[in-house]
Write an enzyme that holds these catalytic residues in place. Structure first.
Site, PDB file in Angstrom:
ATOM      1  N   GLU A 129       0.869  -1.193   0.000  1.00 48.40           N
ATOM      2  CA  GLU A 129       0.000   0.000   0.000  1.00 48.40           C
ATOM      3  C   GLU A 129       0.905   1.242   0.000  1.00 48.40           C
ATOM      4  O   GLU A 129       1.677   1.437   0.931  1.00 48.40           O
ATOM      5  CB  GLU A 129      -0.882  -0.024   1.252  1.00 48.40           C
ATOM      6  CG  GLU A 129      -1.592   1.281   1.579  1.00 48.40           C
ATOM      7  CD  GLU A 129      -2.531   1.787   0.492  1.00 48.40           C
ATOM      8  OE1 GLU A 129      -3.496   1.093   0.160  1.00 48.40           O
ATOM      9  OE2 GLU A 129      -2.267   2.892  -0.048  1.00 48.40           O
ATOM     10  N   GLN A 188     -14.058   6.948   3.381  1.00 47.65           N
ATOM     11  CA  GLN A 188     -14.646   7.729   2.292  1.00 47.65           C
ATOM     12  C   GLN A 188     -16.143   8.015   2.465  1.00 47.65           C
ATOM     13  O   GLN A 188     -16.616   9.070   2.035  1.00 47.65           O
ATOM     14  CB  GLN A 188     -14.390   7.028   0.953  1.00 47.65           C
ATOM     15  CG  GLN A 188     -12.908   6.844   0.644  1.00 47.65           C
ATOM     16  CD  GLN A 188     -12.654   5.891  -0.521  1.00 47.65           C
ATOM     17  OE1 GLN A 188     -13.356   5.912  -1.529  1.00 47.65           O
ATOM     18  NE2 GLN A 188     -11.642   5.043  -0.396  1.00 47.65           N
ATOM     19  N   CYS A 231     -20.108   3.723  -4.492  1.00 51.56           N
ATOM     20  CA  CYS A 231     -21.315   4.210  -3.821  1.00 51.56           C
ATOM     21  C   CYS A 231     -22.227   4.976  -4.783  1.00 51.56           C
ATOM     22  O   CYS A 231     -22.208   6.205  -4.832  1.00 51.56           O
ATOM     23  CB  CYS A 231     -21.012   5.061  -2.597  1.00 51.56           C
ATOM     24  SG  CYS A 231     -22.504   5.247  -1.597  1.00 51.56           S
ATOM     25  N   CYS A 247     -26.597   1.105   0.847  1.00 52.10           N
ATOM     26  CA  CYS A 247     -26.351   2.509   0.552  1.00 52.10           C
ATOM     27  C   CYS A 247     -27.180   3.364   1.505  1.00 52.10           C
ATOM     28  O   CYS A 247     -28.411   3.400   1.387  1.00 52.10           O
ATOM     29  CB  CYS A 247     -26.746   2.776  -0.901  1.00 52.10           C
ATOM     30  SG  CYS A 247     -26.171   4.366  -1.456  1.00 52.10           S
TER      31      CYS A 247
HETATM   32  C1  LIG Z   1     -18.086  10.166  -1.642  1.00 56.24           C
HETATM   33  C2  LIG Z   1     -18.143   8.694  -1.280  1.00 56.24           C
HETATM   34  C3  LIG Z   1     -19.179   8.228  -0.499  1.00 56.24           C
HETATM   35  C4  LIG Z   1     -19.246   6.869  -0.170  1.00 56.24           C
HETATM   36  N1  LIG Z   1     -20.270   6.444   0.637  1.00 56.24           N
HETATM   37  C5  LIG Z   1     -20.317   5.160   1.031  1.00 56.24           C
HETATM   38  C6  LIG Z   1     -21.302   4.728   1.960  1.00 56.24           C
HETATM   39  O1  LIG Z   1     -22.132   5.510   2.428  1.00 56.24           O
HETATM   40  N2  LIG Z   1     -21.310   3.425   2.343  1.00 56.24           N
HETATM   41  C7  LIG Z   1     -20.385   2.535   1.856  1.00 56.24           C
HETATM   42  O2  LIG Z   1     -20.416   1.373   2.271  1.00 56.24           O
HETATM   43  N3  LIG Z   1     -19.439   2.912   0.966  1.00 56.24           N
HETATM   44  C8  LIG Z   1     -19.380   4.198   0.545  1.00 56.24           C
HETATM   45  N4  LIG Z   1     -18.394   4.608  -0.325  1.00 56.24           N
HETATM   46  C9  LIG Z   1     -17.591   3.587  -1.043  1.00 56.24           C
HETATM   47  C10 LIG Z   1     -16.456   2.972  -0.234  1.00 56.24           C
HETATM   48  O3  LIG Z   1     -15.654   3.966   0.339  1.00 56.24           O
HETATM   49  C11 LIG Z   1     -15.643   2.085  -1.180  1.00 56.24           C
HETATM   50  O4  LIG Z   1     -16.508   1.191  -1.846  1.00 56.24           O
HETATM   51  C12 LIG Z   1     -14.587   1.286  -0.440  1.00 56.24           C
HETATM   52  O5  LIG Z   1     -13.694   2.137   0.238  1.00 56.24           O
HETATM   53  C13 LIG Z   1     -13.802   0.404  -1.418  1.00 56.24           C
HETATM   54  O6  LIG Z   1     -12.796  -0.295  -0.759  1.00 56.24           O
HETATM   55  P1  LIG Z   1     -11.535  -0.881  -1.552  1.00 56.24           P
HETATM   56  O7  LIG Z   1     -10.663  -1.479  -0.536  1.00 56.24           O
HETATM   57  O8  LIG Z   1     -12.000  -1.670  -2.702  1.00 56.24           O
HETATM   58  O9  LIG Z   1     -10.846   0.443  -2.152  1.00 56.24           O
HETATM   59  P2  LIG Z   1     -10.218   1.641  -1.314  1.00 56.24           P
HETATM   60  O10 LIG Z   1     -10.761   1.712   0.059  1.00 56.24           O
HETATM   61  O11 LIG Z   1     -10.368   2.845  -2.191  1.00 56.24           O
HETATM   62  O12 LIG Z   1      -8.689   1.230  -1.167  1.00 56.24           O
HETATM   63  C14 LIG Z   1      -7.848   0.953  -2.259  1.00 56.24           C
HETATM   64  C15 LIG Z   1      -6.414   1.053  -1.754  1.00 56.24           C
HETATM   65  O13 LIG Z   1      -5.527   0.548  -2.761  1.00 56.24           O
HETATM   66  C16 LIG Z   1      -4.389   1.384  -2.821  1.00 56.24           C
HETATM   67  N5  LIG Z   1      -3.794   1.287  -4.156  1.00 56.24           N
HETATM   68  C17 LIG Z   1      -4.186   1.889  -5.292  1.00 56.24           C
HETATM   69  N6  LIG Z   1      -3.354   1.589  -6.295  1.00 56.24           N
HETATM   70  C18 LIG Z   1      -2.419   0.746  -5.776  1.00 56.24           C
HETATM   71  C19 LIG Z   1      -1.278   0.099  -6.321  1.00 56.24           C
HETATM   72  N7  LIG Z   1      -0.908   0.279  -7.595  1.00 56.24           N
HETATM   73  N8  LIG Z   1      -0.537  -0.705  -5.511  1.00 56.24           N
HETATM   74  C20 LIG Z   1      -0.882  -0.884  -4.203  1.00 56.24           C
HETATM   75  N9  LIG Z   1      -1.950  -0.265  -3.634  1.00 56.24           N
HETATM   76  C21 LIG Z   1      -2.708   0.532  -4.417  1.00 56.24           C
HETATM   77  C22 LIG Z   1      -4.939   2.794  -2.540  1.00 56.24           C
HETATM   78  O14 LIG Z   1      -3.918   3.660  -2.078  1.00 56.24           O
HETATM   79  C23 LIG Z   1      -5.988   2.501  -1.478  1.00 56.24           C
HETATM   80  O15 LIG Z   1      -5.505   2.618  -0.167  1.00 56.24           O
HETATM   81  C24 LIG Z   1     -18.265   5.973  -0.645  1.00 56.24           C
HETATM   82  C25 LIG Z   1     -17.196   6.451  -1.409  1.00 56.24           C
HETATM   83  C26 LIG Z   1     -17.127   7.790  -1.724  1.00 56.24           C
HETATM   84  C27 LIG Z   1     -15.958   8.311  -2.542  1.00 56.24           C
END
Ligand SMILES: Cc1cc2nc3c(=O)[nH]c(=O)nc-3n(C[C@H](O)[C@H](O)[C@H](O)COP(=O)(O)OP(=O)(O)OC[C@H]3O[C@@H](n4cnc5c(N)ncnc54)[C@H](O)[C@@H]3O)c2cc1C
Length: 399
Positions: A40, A48, A166, A343
């Site tokens: 990471e 978020q 989301c 949601c």
């Molecule tokens: C405005 C907004 C409102 C939201 N509201 C809600 C809500 O009300 N309820 C809900 O459940 N969800 C909500 N979400 C969605 C939720 O935040 C995401 O679905 C969730 O965080 C996704 O998790 P993830 O681990 O897949 O990705 P993320 O949490 O985005 O994490 C991905 C990680 O991978 C890392 N990464 C990227 N590229 C690389 C690479 N090349 N090598 C190594 N690491 C890398 C990044 O730095 C990051 O830390 C919302 C999002 C937003 C933006």
């Protein structure tokens, strides 16, 4: 000189999914002494879902951000690097530094990519000229600045085509702004508009019906099938493609909340582990890769055909962990993910519809009451309950 690291379990991305899975592997299977590394690059971890509330002026954005190091589970290693390539037939990945990491089992969860560049002119004007977006930590506070300072004119909100993370978040920004203008006697001076690429307000019928009433009450007539393609910041114009009539439409604005299209991260799209649409190609029930059986994926970067949310990850993670361990032990993969996602749609200061549903779009509600009704109790859950569930439950492997 390049180094080759070797670990039993390698996790790509330490966001919501990566930390949740690592914490569950550690907490629930301590006796197995797994050798786990999270790759990471970011020193910060963001909650978020709180950005909706930051944009609405309820919390400062700093409240959504904590140090990544405090959430790396005990006995899990952290490589502060970026992954740039996959070699799934040889079981190693490449890092930005040129180093390699060999693995026995790989979990891929680097989130979704926000394609700001696909809206012509947007990056140049974001944070200026009344243009803002809740979809980045850097600009989220501008949403509130714009809402708070607008005394008259057009407040324009957009939503691109799916998939986005989301799917309800663009309309949450809309509803909070509208409520602010109404409560401050500005609603007759501010024309609130919503232009979205899709043909309807929400996918699941039960919540769509409820949200159509919310729009009616708020006197907002959405422009369906209008896809934002360009922003001219100086002249305060947003250019849409009217998808039905195949012609460009220009809308003037005084404030614009823009949500750009999103896609799988480029380094996934270009790899052998991607499906035809660029997502990590996994079985929708087991989370195991369809070709490379020692690879699993969950969260926004996976091909799981559900609404991309942290809430979905809460249900995906235990399935992935159970199936990964079965696979290690040469047993059948029995755990099944049913597509659950949720949601919490904030409809104003003090009201929320808590949508919960599965792959079939069937409501899968937690509480013994009709969650399509706007409720104050669910609003409080979003403000105080869910952040606690996230930081202390999910990220600690407890929920
Ligand atoms: C405005 C907004 C409102 C939201 N509201 C809600 C809500 O009300 N309820 C809900 O459940 N969800 C909500 N979400 C969605 C939720 O935040 C995401 O679905 C969730 O965080 C996704 O998790 P993830 O681990 O897949 O990705 P993320 O949490 O985005 O994490 C991905 C990680 O991978 C890392 N990464 C990227 N590229 C690389 C690479 N090349 N090598 C190594 N690491 C890398 C990044 O730095 C990051 O830390 C919302 C999002 C937003 C933006």
């Amino acid at each position: 000189m390049t180094t080759t690291h070797k670990h039993q379990i390698v996790i790509v991305g330490g966001g919501t999914a990566g930390i949740t899975v690592a914490a569950q592997l550690q907490r629930k299977h301590q006796d197995r002494n797994f050798d786990i590394v999270i790759i990471e690059p970011s020193e910060k971890h963001y909650y978020q879902p709180m950005w909706t509330l930051v944009g609405g002026g309820i919390f400062p954005k700093e409240k959504s951000c904590r140090d990544e190091k405090d959430y790396i589970p005990q006995n899990v290693k952290w490589l502060k690097e970026k992954v740039v390539g996959f070699h799934p037939t040889d079981n190693f990945i490449e890092l930005g530094s040129g180093d390699k990491v060999a693995y026995e089992f790989l979990i891929v969860c680097p989130g979704i990519q926000i394609d700001w560049h696909k809206i012509d002119g947007l990056t140049d004007t974001l944070g200026k000229n009344g243009v803002c977006s809740n979809y980045s930590y850097e600009t989220v506070h501008k949403t509130w600045e714009n809402i708070h300072s607008l005394k008259e004119g057009v407040a324009l909100f957009t939503q691109p085509g799916m998939p986005i993370k989301c799917a309800g978040a663009p309309q949450k920004a809309l509803y909070l702004a509208e409520d602010y203008f109404r409560k401050n006697n500005l609603r007759n001076k501010v024309d609130v508009q919503f232009a979205l690429a899709g043909p309807r307000i929400f996918g699941v019928e039960k919540y769509r019906n409820a949200l159509e009433h919310v729009l009616e009450r708020k006197e907002i007539n959405p422009f369906y099938e209008h896809n934002l393609i360009a922003v001219r910041g100086e002249s305060k114009e947003a250019i849409f493609m009217d998808l039905k009539n195949q012609k460009e439409v220009v809308k003037k604005f005084d404030m614009l909340h823009a949500v750009p299209p999103m896609s799988s991260p480029d380094f996934i799209k270009q790899s052998q582990i991607a499906d035809k649409d660029g997502w990590v190609d996994v079985d929708k029930y087991t989370t195991q890769h369809n070709t490379f059986k020692n690879i699993f994926s969950l969260g926004d970067a996976s091909s799981l055909p559900t609404s991309r949310t942290g809430a979905a990850i809460r249900k995906e993670a235990p399935v992935l962990v159970e199936n990964l361990i079965s696979y290690m032990d040469g047993k059948p993969l029995n755990a099944k993910y049913d597509g659950y996602s949720s949601c919490p749609i904030v409809t104003g200061y003090g009201s929320l519809i808590l949508a919960e549903f599965d792959y079939d779009g069937t409501p899968a509600e937690t509480f013994p009451f009709d969650q399509a009704q706007e409720r104050y109790s669910m609003y409080l859950l979003k403000l105080y309950g869910l952040p606690l569930l996230y930081w202390e439950g999910m990220l600690k492997g407890r929920a």
